[in-house]
Design a protein around this motif. Sequence first.
Motif, PDB file in Angstrom:
ATOM      1  N   TYR A   1     -10.428  -3.575  24.723  1.00  0.00           N
ATOM      2  CA  TYR A   1     -10.751  -2.151  24.656  1.00  0.00           C
ATOM      3  C   TYR A   1      -9.489  -1.325  24.888  1.00  0.00           C
ATOM      4  O   TYR A   1      -8.661  -1.668  25.738  1.00  0.00           O
ATOM      5  CB  TYR A   1     -11.774  -1.773  25.725  1.00  0.00           C
ATOM      6  CG  TYR A   1     -13.112  -2.446  25.590  1.00  0.00           C
ATOM      7  CD1 TYR A   1     -14.129  -1.876  24.832  1.00  0.00           C
ATOM      8  CD2 TYR A   1     -13.371  -3.652  26.245  1.00  0.00           C
ATOM      9  CE1 TYR A   1     -15.363  -2.497  24.711  1.00  0.00           C
ATOM     10  CE2 TYR A   1     -14.605  -4.276  26.135  1.00  0.00           C
ATOM     11  CZ  TYR A   1     -15.593  -3.698  25.367  1.00  0.00           C
ATOM     12  OH  TYR A   1     -16.815  -4.312  25.257  1.00  0.00           O
ATOM     13  N   ASN A   2      -9.383  -0.248  24.150  1.00  0.00           N
ATOM     14  CA  ASN A   2      -8.373   0.767  24.430  1.00  0.00           C
ATOM     15  C   ASN A   2      -9.035   1.773  25.361  1.00  0.00           C
ATOM     16  O   ASN A   2     -10.031   2.395  25.007  1.00  0.00           O
ATOM     17  CB  ASN A   2      -7.941   1.443  23.132  1.00  0.00           C
ATOM     18  CG  ASN A   2      -6.742   2.337  23.330  1.00  0.00           C
ATOM     19  OD1 ASN A   2      -6.259   2.513  24.431  1.00  0.00           O
ATOM     20  ND2 ASN A   2      -6.248   2.909  22.251  1.00  0.00           N
ATOM     21  N   ILE A   3      -8.497   1.912  26.558  1.00  0.00           N
ATOM     22  CA  ILE A   3      -9.206   2.673  27.584  1.00  0.00           C
ATOM     23  C   ILE A   3      -8.264   3.530  28.414  1.00  0.00           C
ATOM     24  O   ILE A   3      -7.138   3.132  28.696  1.00  0.00           O
ATOM     25  CB  ILE A   3      -9.993   1.703  28.497  1.00  0.00           C
ATOM     26  CG1 ILE A   3     -10.871   2.435  29.476  1.00  0.00           C
ATOM     27  CG2 ILE A   3      -9.052   0.745  29.208  1.00  0.00           C
ATOM     28  CD1 ILE A   3     -11.874   1.538  30.165  1.00  0.00           C
TER      29      ILE A   3
ATOM     30  N   SER B   1     -13.768   7.365  28.335  1.00  0.00           N
ATOM     31  CA  SER B   1     -13.723   6.910  26.952  1.00  0.00           C
ATOM     32  C   SER B   1     -13.098   5.528  26.842  1.00  0.00           C
ATOM     33  O   SER B   1     -12.181   5.189  27.572  1.00  0.00           O
ATOM     34  CB  SER B   1     -12.938   7.900  26.094  1.00  0.00           C
ATOM     35  OG  SER B   1     -11.602   7.976  26.546  1.00  0.00           O
ATOM     36  N   CYS B   2     -13.622   4.731  25.937  1.00  0.00           N
ATOM     37  CA  CYS B   2     -13.013   3.447  25.614  1.00  0.00           C
ATOM     38  C   CYS B   2     -13.386   3.104  24.189  1.00  0.00           C
ATOM     39  O   CYS B   2     -14.412   3.538  23.669  1.00  0.00           O
ATOM     40  CB  CYS B   2     -13.450   2.349  26.578  1.00  0.00           C
ATOM     41  SG  CYS B   2     -15.204   1.979  26.510  1.00  0.00           S
ATOM     42  N   LYS B   3     -12.523   2.328  23.554  1.00  0.00           N
ATOM     43  CA  LYS B   3     -12.732   2.000  22.144  1.00  0.00           C
ATOM     44  C   LYS B   3     -12.444   0.523  21.928  1.00  0.00           C
ATOM     45  O   LYS B   3     -11.401   0.014  22.339  1.00  0.00           O
ATOM     46  CB  LYS B   3     -11.804   2.856  21.276  1.00  0.00           C
ATOM     47  CG  LYS B   3     -11.935   2.582  19.785  1.00  0.00           C
ATOM     48  CD  LYS B   3     -10.958   3.448  18.992  1.00  0.00           C
ATOM     49  CE  LYS B   3     -11.062   3.172  17.495  1.00  0.00           C
ATOM     50  NZ  LYS B   3     -10.084   3.973  16.724  1.00  0.00           N
ATOM     51  N   GLU B   4     -13.367  -0.151  21.288  1.00  0.00           N
ATOM     52  CA  GLU B   4     -13.184  -1.557  20.961  1.00  0.00           C
ATOM     53  C   GLU B   4     -12.162  -1.678  19.844  1.00  0.00           C
ATOM     54  O   GLU B   4     -12.317  -1.095  18.776  1.00  0.00           O
ATOM     55  CB  GLU B   4     -14.526  -2.144  20.524  1.00  0.00           C
ATOM     56  CG  GLU B   4     -14.501  -3.609  20.193  1.00  0.00           C
ATOM     57  CD  GLU B   4     -15.858  -4.114  19.746  1.00  0.00           C
ATOM     58  OE1 GLU B   4     -15.940  -4.669  18.633  1.00  0.00           O
ATOM     59  OE2 GLU B   4     -16.835  -3.947  20.508  1.00  0.00           O
TER      60      GLU B   4
ATOM     61  N   THR C   1     -11.666  -8.216  18.643  1.00  0.00           N
ATOM     62  CA  THR C   1     -12.624  -9.196  19.154  1.00  0.00           C
ATOM     63  C   THR C   1     -12.234 -10.584  18.649  1.00  0.00           C
ATOM     64  O   THR C   1     -11.634 -10.724  17.570  1.00  0.00           O
ATOM     65  CB  THR C   1     -14.062  -8.889  18.695  1.00  0.00           C
ATOM     66  OG1 THR C   1     -14.114  -8.893  17.254  1.00  0.00           O
ATOM     67  CG2 THR C   1     -14.531  -7.540  19.220  1.00  0.00           C
TER      68      THR C   1
ATOM     69  N   ILE D   1     -17.555   0.370  30.697  1.00  0.00           N
ATOM     70  CA  ILE D   1     -18.194  -0.301  29.561  1.00  0.00           C
ATOM     71  C   ILE D   1     -19.453  -1.022  30.041  1.00  0.00           C
ATOM     72  O   ILE D   1     -19.596  -1.324  31.229  1.00  0.00           O
ATOM     73  CB  ILE D   1     -17.256  -1.320  28.877  1.00  0.00           C
ATOM     74  CG1 ILE D   1     -16.789  -2.387  29.879  1.00  0.00           C
ATOM     75  CG2 ILE D   1     -16.077  -0.644  28.223  1.00  0.00           C
ATOM     76  CD1 ILE D   1     -16.043  -3.532  29.230  1.00  0.00           C
TER      77      ILE D   1
ATOM     78  N   THR E   1     -13.340  -9.269  23.996  1.00  0.00           N
ATOM     79  CA  THR E   1     -13.221  -7.929  23.435  1.00  0.00           C
ATOM     80  C   THR E   1     -12.072  -7.223  24.132  1.00  0.00           C
ATOM     81  O   THR E   1     -11.977  -7.244  25.358  1.00  0.00           O
ATOM     82  CB  THR E   1     -14.500  -7.104  23.623  1.00  0.00           C
ATOM     83  OG1 THR E   1     -15.615  -7.821  23.074  1.00  0.00           O
ATOM     84  CG2 THR E   1     -14.387  -5.758  22.914  1.00  0.00           C
TER      85      THR E   1
ATOM     86  N   THR F   1     -21.361  -4.378  28.569  1.00  0.00           N
ATOM     87  CA  THR F   1     -21.425  -5.432  27.560  1.00  0.00           C
ATOM     88  C   THR F   1     -22.830  -6.021  27.420  1.00  0.00           C
ATOM     89  O   THR F   1     -23.103  -6.738  26.461  1.00  0.00           O
ATOM     90  CB  THR F   1     -20.462  -6.579  27.922  1.00  0.00           C
ATOM     91  OG1 THR F   1     -20.905  -7.204  29.142  1.00  0.00           O
ATOM     92  CG2 THR F   1     -19.047  -6.055  28.108  1.00  0.00           C
TER      93      THR F   1
END
Length: 232
Positions: free
Chosen positions: A74-76, A82-85, A88, A44, A72, A46
């Motif tokens: 993240y699914n990682i 790949s990673c997904k927020e 938050t 990531i 934050t 930031t």
Amino acid sequence: NFQSNIDHCLYLKNIKRRECILIALESGEIYKISADNTFKTLLINTSIKIIYFQISKCRTLLGVVDMNKNLTIYNILLGDLSCKEIYTKSNVSKVIFSETLSSLYCLEIEDKNLLIKYGESEIVLKNLMGFSDRIIGFEFSTLILENQGKVKKVEIPVHDLLSSLFYKQKYDESLDLIIHTKCPKKDFKRYVIAALSDSIYSDSLKTAIRYIGDPELLLMSEELNNLKFCKD
């Protein structure tokens, strides 16, 4: 080599040949370097200085707190790029994941209060931490705090989290929470009664009923099962 200075490192021990190091730079990037691959992988960016980060035991959730105290989650997947927020929150000093249930974690928020989050449910705990206390561990339903070498343990109210999950009919998540926080039988019974009241009947529910061994609940489950069988 990195284009910015290294701020933090997090060593992840060998789990199924996945030994690696996470490196946070002053410029806000987090890289992964694996033991079997010397090439760094950017996870990531930031774009702001990171003051704290931690990864869950199963290595699918990464919590990052920046210098403005913005968190934050993240699914990682560390094996992928790949990673997904997924979550938050502002005014957070620290995040710590449970050692026994990765989707359960604790945030240290403003005024030394604590926020316990599990799935879509969360509770705020006030007046549990002293000014100099810091969180060093989270196992089952217990937070471990340290202050000048002295350690104390604080139990989180799993009961309140369960009430929220029952209201939202999140019964699979409820059972995971009950099992992985070592809840007493009375919480299994609450789970069974809530599920049966909503006409929920599943293999996991049957297992919980057998574990409790309450004749009344066994009768209720049989009546529900017979009703469903007749409808089918």
